[in-house]
Design a protein around this motif. Structure first.
Motif, PDB file in Angstrom:
ATOM      1  N   LEU A 196       0.874  -1.144  -0.109  1.00 24.77           N
ATOM      2  CA  LEU A 196       0.155   0.077   0.170  1.00 24.77           C
ATOM      3  C   LEU A 196       0.919   1.267   0.286  1.00 24.77           C
ATOM      4  O   LEU A 196       1.663   1.381   0.821  1.00 24.77           O
ATOM      5  CB  LEU A 196      -0.599  -0.038   1.563  1.00 24.77           C
ATOM      6  CG  LEU A 196      -1.629   1.494   1.605  1.00 24.77           C
ATOM      7  CD1 LEU A 196      -3.000   1.466   1.173  1.00 24.77           C
ATOM      8  CD2 LEU A 196      -2.411   1.113   3.175  1.00 24.77           C
ATOM      9  N   ASN A 235      -3.492 -10.012  -4.769  1.00 23.27           N
ATOM     10  CA  ASN A 235      -5.402  -9.647  -4.554  1.00 23.27           C
ATOM     11  C   ASN A 235      -5.664  -9.483  -3.028  1.00 23.27           C
ATOM     12  O   ASN A 235      -6.580 -10.034  -2.419  1.00 23.27           O
ATOM     13  CB  ASN A 235      -5.932 -10.557  -5.069  1.00 23.27           C
ATOM     14  CG  ASN A 235      -5.519 -10.626  -6.432  1.00 23.27           C
ATOM     15  OD1 ASN A 235      -5.075 -10.038  -7.072  1.00 23.27           O
ATOM     16  ND2 ASN A 235      -6.219 -12.022  -7.220  1.00 23.27           N
ATOM     17  N   GLY A 236      -4.773  -9.254  -1.995  1.00 27.89           N
ATOM     18  CA  GLY A 236      -4.819  -9.006  -1.031  1.00 27.89           C
ATOM     19  C   GLY A 236      -5.135  -9.950  -0.046  1.00 27.89           C
ATOM     20  O   GLY A 236      -5.274 -10.069   1.377  1.00 27.89           O
ATOM     21  N   TYR A 366     -11.085  -3.511   0.701  1.00 28.51           N
ATOM     22  CA  TYR A 366     -10.225  -4.537   1.169  1.00 28.51           C
ATOM     23  C   TYR A 366     -11.510  -5.441   0.456  1.00 28.51           C
ATOM     24  O   TYR A 366     -10.387  -6.548   0.063  1.00 28.51           O
ATOM     25  CB  TYR A 366     -10.070  -5.181   2.082  1.00 28.51           C
ATOM     26  CG  TYR A 366      -9.192  -6.415   2.315  1.00 28.51           C
ATOM     27  CD1 TYR A 366      -7.393  -6.301   2.220  1.00 28.51           C
ATOM     28  CD2 TYR A 366      -9.884  -7.296   2.908  1.00 28.51           C
ATOM     29  CE1 TYR A 366      -7.449  -7.839   2.163  1.00 28.51           C
ATOM     30  CE2 TYR A 366      -9.248  -8.381   3.182  1.00 28.51           C
ATOM     31  CZ  TYR A 366      -8.145  -8.430   2.777  1.00 28.51           C
ATOM     32  OH  TYR A 366      -7.221  -9.623   2.799  1.00 28.51           O
ATOM     33  N   THR A 371      -7.328  -4.359  -2.055  1.00 31.92           N
ATOM     34  CA  THR A 371      -6.747  -3.276  -2.001  1.00 31.92           C
ATOM     35  C   THR A 371      -7.016  -2.595  -0.317  1.00 31.92           C
ATOM     36  O   THR A 371      -7.359  -3.061   0.226  1.00 31.92           O
ATOM     37  CB  THR A 371      -6.406  -2.723  -2.673  1.00 31.92           C
ATOM     38  OG1 THR A 371      -7.734  -1.686  -2.836  1.00 31.92           O
ATOM     39  CG2 THR A 371      -6.447  -2.983  -4.322  1.00 31.92           C
ATOM     40  N   SER A 375      -4.580  -4.276   3.326  1.00 32.45           N
ATOM     41  CA  SER A 375      -3.757  -5.149   2.669  1.00 32.45           C
ATOM     42  C   SER A 375      -2.059  -5.805   2.671  1.00 32.45           C
ATOM     43  O   SER A 375      -1.093  -6.572   2.293  1.00 32.45           O
ATOM     44  CB  SER A 375      -3.630  -5.046   0.921  1.00 32.45           C
ATOM     45  OG  SER A 375      -3.435  -3.798   1.144  1.00 32.45           O
TER      46      SER A 375
END
Length: 595
Positions: A196, A235-236, A366, A371, A375
């Motif tokens: 992030l 993808n998180g 999320y 995201t 994440s």
């Protein structure tokens, strides 16, 4: 008002629906389905420990259906708690039943501001091991680390050029700018994505440039410099070895995985490992290994189990009245890093606001996109040299990780209540950030010893941090580099201020003097969860080595070790990535031995 409520309701319904899809797509509940109900009497390979290394080995060795593999894991499967897949919850799981709750001994003049004057040494007790509960930082270390393995420790075949193909084999790079890099791999099990990005990361990297450092890919040609953190996240979702190597391929008929299976002893007859004893559901069991017993229980449990099986320093084994099987320096070298957290106030809203991070919209972001604040944990990182003339010639000395918020939880540090009240609680809602300043290669190393002959007793873990005065000097130098960073124009522009570290317990020294910072180091510095080298590898006959270059326990047939304990020395970063690469290489070595 009604329109606002209707809009909110539509958003929530959509988010919940997407959450179900997202969870199905990215968090498959395959834990139970890959776990075996029945265990055979004999396997080609018996692997002890399903952590960062053990999961890799179990997956790779079972790719050939002609060989049977048993993986014994003391903890649960990784879907025991679905929240384990959310990267930001690492602190929650460090103190859960999915971790080994280890801590150091009380050490003279050290850890003075920590509970019981000890530092935490928790490790993952779950499929995926520490890769299932760590901060998801993907950092291989410096190429100079592996040169040192090859030259100083004479570990031929384990240099940087030997390991780079295996770093790449394990990796599935998700960062667009690095997909064509010669230093990164695509299509491997472990996803590597960019963290992030808060506005704060730009100020941090710009400050580094003012100090004379480049923005770099720290997993590329040169580690030194400033960078966004690379995370093991897809993808998180946490990209742990348990999920990616065991869960995603699904159940294999020749791979049996047994969780909640606590190994108590390796059976060795006439210098040959023949099987292991373990306890499951309150019943002691035994399983034979036709080819190899592979110990992958981690930097603390692997040496503990070797010593319980009679392999270790002669005097220590005999003092406990255990039968001596092989005199080896098990647990004689416990290498690790020491860290201090320094908080900084700012006057601009460029940090990660806690209310927003923990709010509904963060959860929606999320859930829908993988995201946002949930994440990732760390933002940016720097690898620095105390002596800048050594840049490009030696590995870095200091790692500096930027966490873009002030902490509201001191559990990672084990601060006592008085320190927490002074350094944590007053600044929970303060705009700011925390720098984790780590001395990467302390000269002082610790030891691992048995507390008793009871396998359920935690081992005696002495870090011996700061027993070498140069280590304290070097960590102080790291703090001085951070002071230089917060004095840059980039940091001044957001009002960076470290006065919140003016702790009363060191107030008998002038704030920011050498003596003040030394006092802070002695009170709040702590271990950084990067323990290695307790069963270090070396050339056959090396009196300081437990295993040879094929990871065989010296003097014992059919017994191997593969995990963080075999690293000759700690790498210049987090240790999850090198452990996975070592396991990938070792799996290939075992496959070649078959033929």
């Amino acid at each position: 008002m009604e329109l606002t409520r209707l809009t909110a309701l539509i958003v929530v319904v959509f988010a919940v629906g997407y959450a179900v899809f997202f969870r199905y797509k990215n968090k498959p509940s395959v834990g139970e389905s890959i776990v075996s109900d029945k265990i055979s009497d004999e396997y080609d390979y018996v692997i002890i420990g399903g952590g960062s290394a053990g999961s890799v080995l179990a997956s790779r060795l079972s790719e050939d259906a002609n060989y049977s593999v048993l993986l014994l894991e003391a903890g649960e499967h990784f879907d025991y708690d679905q929240n384990i897949h959310i990267p930001v919850l690492t602190f929650q799981f460090l103190r859960s039943n999915l971790a080994w709750h280890y801590q150091s001994e009380t050490e003279n003049g050290m850890f003075l501001g920590l509970k019981d004057q000890t530092t935490l040494l928790n490790r993952g007790r779950v499929l995926g091991g520490s890769s299932s509960i760590n901060a998801c930082v993907y950092a291989r270390g410096s190429p100079f680390d592996f040169e040192e393995w090859e030259k100083k420790y004479r570990c031929k075949g384990w240099g940087y050029n030997d390991l780079l193909p295996y770093f790449k084999k394990a990796e599935d790079i998700q960062i667009p700018s690095l997909k064509t890099s010669a230093y990164h791999g695509t299509g491997g099990p472990i996803a590597v994505s960019e963290s992030l990005s808060t506005p704060l990361s730009k100020y941090f990297i710009d400050a580094g440039k003012e100090m004379g450092y480049m923005e770099t890919d720290y997993n590329g040609k040169s580690q030194t410099g400033f960078s966004r953190v690379q995370n093991t996240v897809r993808n998180g979702v946490r990209s742990s070895t348990g999920l990616e190597y065991l869960g995603k391929p699904g159940k294999r008929q020749n791979l049996h995985i047994s969780v909640n299976s606590f190994v108590t002893k390796i059976q060795i007859k006439e210098k040959v490992a023949t099987g292991v004893y373990f306890i499951k559901q309150g019943r002691k069991q035994f399983v034979k290994a036709k080819r190899d017993v592979i110990l992958s229980a981690g930097a603390f449990n692997s040496p503990q189990l070797l010593m319980l099986s009679g392999i270790g320093p002669k005097s220590h084994i005999q003092d406990l009245d255990l039968p001596l099987v092989q005199d080896l320096p098990v647990g004689e070298k416990f290498d690790d890093q020491i860290n201090i957290a320094i908080s900084t106030k700012i006057n601009q809203s460029v940090h990660l606001d806690k209310e927003k991070a923990q709010g509904l919209w963060s959860l929606v972001e999320y859930t829908m996109f993988g995201t946002g604040p949930l994440s990732s944990l760390a933002d940016s990182v720097a690898f620095l040299h105390i002596d800048k003339s050594k840049m490009g010639k030696e590995r870095p000395d200091v790692m500096m990780i930027l966490v873009p918020t002030t902490f509201d939880d001191s559990s990672m540090f084990n601060y006592n209540e008085s320190v927490t009240k002074e350094l944590i609680y007053p600044y929970i809602n303060t705009p700011g950030f925390v720098a984790m300043i780590s001395l990467l290669h302390p000269r002082g190393t610790g030891t691992v010893r048995l507390r008793s002959t009871d396998p359920f007793d935690s081992p005696i873990l002495d870090t011996n941090h700061l027993t070498n005065k140069q280590d304290e000097d070097d960590l102080l130098a790291g703090i001085r580099m951070f002071e230089e960073l917060v004095s840059t124009e980039a940091m001044k522009s957001i009002g960076a201020d470290i006065s919140i570290n003016e702790a009363s317990f060191c107030s008998h020294h002038q704030f920011r003097s050498d003596d003040f910072w030394r006092c802070m180091i002695r009170h709040i510095a702590h271990n950084f969860y990067h323990s290695t080298s307790t069963c270090k590898m070396g050339m056959k006959g090396d009196p300081t080595a437990v295993v040879d270059l094929d990871l065989r326990v010296q003097g014992i047939k059919n017994l191997r070790v593969c995990d963080a304990s075999v690293l000759p020395s700690v790498t210049s970063a987090n240790t999850n990535a090198p452990v996975m690469a070592v396991a990938e290489k070792f799996a290939d070595m075992l496959k070649k031995e078959r033929h």
